[in-house]
Scaffold this active site. Structure first.
Site, short mmCIF file in Angstrom:
data_model
loop_
_atom_site.label_atom_id
_atom_site.label_comp_id
_atom_site.label_asym_id
_atom_site.label_seq_id
_atom_site.Cartn_x
_atom_site.Cartn_y
_atom_site.Cartn_z
N TYR A 23 6.58 60.06 26.05
CA TYR A 23 5.47 60.65 25.31
C TYR A 23 4.93 59.45 24.34
O TYR A 23 3.70 59.65 23.89
CB TYR A 23 5.95 61.90 24.35
CG TYR A 23 6.41 63.15 25.30
CD1 TYR A 23 6.05 63.16 26.83
CD2 TYR A 23 7.16 63.95 24.87
CE1 TYR A 23 6.54 64.11 27.63
CE2 TYR A 23 7.53 65.22 25.51
CZ TYR A 23 7.20 65.19 26.94
OH TYR A 23 7.87 66.20 27.57
N ASP A 36 11.20 69.22 21.33
CA ASP A 36 11.59 68.77 22.42
C ASP A 36 10.90 67.44 22.40
O ASP A 36 9.47 67.33 22.45
CB ASP A 36 11.27 69.65 23.73
CG ASP A 36 11.49 68.88 24.98
OD1 ASP A 36 12.48 68.82 25.33
OD2 ASP A 36 10.32 68.34 25.38
N LYS A 40 14.34 62.59 25.91
CA LYS A 40 14.65 62.35 27.34
C LYS A 40 14.66 60.84 27.71
O LYS A 40 13.89 60.01 27.16
CB LYS A 40 13.36 63.17 28.24
CG LYS A 40 13.37 64.58 27.79
CD LYS A 40 12.19 64.89 28.81
CE LYS A 40 11.77 66.38 28.22
NZ LYS A 40 10.85 66.33 27.08
N HIS A 73 14.75 62.68 32.36
CA HIS A 73 13.17 63.27 32.54
C HIS A 73 13.00 63.63 33.83
O HIS A 73 12.37 64.69 34.12
CB HIS A 73 12.22 62.17 32.08
CG HIS A 73 11.00 62.72 31.37
ND1 HIS A 73 10.31 62.28 30.14
CD2 HIS A 73 10.36 63.84 31.70
CE1 HIS A 73 9.24 63.11 30.07
NE2 HIS A 73 9.19 63.90 31.14
#
Length: 312
Positions: free
Chosen positions: A56, A51, A85, A118
């Site tokens: 990030y 994931d 995402k 997200h």
């Protein structure tokens, strides 16, 4: 879903016949070098669901670890399920495909198995992932609806390279709105869920509509009150000769959800994959005797992730 004694290879089938590994490795790790090392350790341990997220800021590091495994011949693309995402600043339809393609490039993959919104909150579009006004308040974008963003994701599926789509950090109320109008229904919704936040009503809705519920913070993210110190869980762990973490993760799979777990410790990564089915009376105990109810992440209320620093 078929539950075997060992749960590590369990897969959950969605309404669209997308088969999603129940056991997933989350890559919310601040340091890119550590991200690559942890992802490599996760793949070596046997994780086959990664994931990721634009937010990030480490997709390239995850991609490097994946490509190294491909080159070494230890992993085939068809055996790996990759989720990433769309961040809040890219909700406007014209920004969705460029964001998706940028994630594919960073990951080094032609296809993404599941592309997820997200959060349901649109932020001011632009390069600043955390836009704030002079008083430090988030600048939201009122010029786009969640349905419009969802329709842009549906077009990604139409065009290829995106096999399925989903939502994260969403309430049941918002999910109902999308399911009611979706041409392509969500394959997966990713929400905080653990023994202290079982999300039973949301899980029932997902089951009814053939949607996989994937739990993040499946072990409580080491926050107080500590899920893994719950007396019901620790007693079951002693009885079945597993760790409290292994009990909580087995519970997640047996109740019909997928989960994400993150660690940078190779031993802990292997431990989180070594889960076995719990006795039915243990599952009943966890349902009936755990009464603590707490949400650790307020992202569902604001769109601001509670586990990601503003600068990270």
């Amino acid at each position: 879903m078929t539950i075997s004694d060992s749960l590590r290879d369990t897969r959950i089938l969605t309404h669209g016949s997308v088969s999603i590994p129940a056991v997933g490795f989350g890559t919310l790790i601040p340091d890119p070098v550590v991200t690559k090392q942890a992802t490599k350790a996760a793949l070596e341990a046997g994780f086959r669901h990664l994931d990721c997220a634009e937010r990030y800021r480490n997709e390239a590091a995850v991609g490097d670890a994946i490509q190294d495994a491909f080159k070494a011949g230890t992993l085939r693309r068809q055996d790996l399920f990759v989720t990433t995402k769309l961040w809040n600043t890219n909700h406007r339809p014209e920004r969705v495909k460029p964001a998706f393609d940028a994630s594919r490039r960073r990951l080094g993959l032609d296809d993404i198995d599941c592309y997820i919104i997200h959060t349901p909150f649109a932020f001011q579009p632009g390069d600043d992932q955390d836009p704030r006004d002079a008083s430090g308040q988030v600048i939201y974008d009122s010029g786009v609806t969640l349905v419009e963003t969802w329709q842009a994701l549906e077009r990604l599926v139409d065009e290829g390279h995106c096999k399925s789509i989903g939502l994260s950090d969403i309430t049941l109320e918002k999910l109902r709105e999308i399911v009611a109008v979706a041409r392509i229904r969500p394959a997966m919704v990713q929400v905080e869920a653990h023994p202290y936040l079982p999300e039973r009503e949301l899980l029932d809705f997902c089951r009814t509509h053939g949607i996989v519920l994937q739990a993040f913070a499946a072990l409580g993210h080491a926050m107080e009150p500590r899920v893994l110190e719950d007396p019901v869980i620790t007693a079951i762990a002693r009885r079945v000769h597993k760790t409290p973490a292994q009990v909580a993760l087995a519970w997640a799979v047996q109740r019909g959800t997928a989960f994400l777990t993150t660690s940078t410790n190779p031993g802990r990564i292997r431990e989180n994959l070594d889960i076995s089915a719990l006795p039915e009376d243990a599952m009943r105990q966890m349902r009936d005797e755990i009464t603590t109810n707490v949400r650790f992440n307020a992202v569902v209320e604001t769109g601001v992730p509670g586990f990601i620093s503003r600068t990270g």
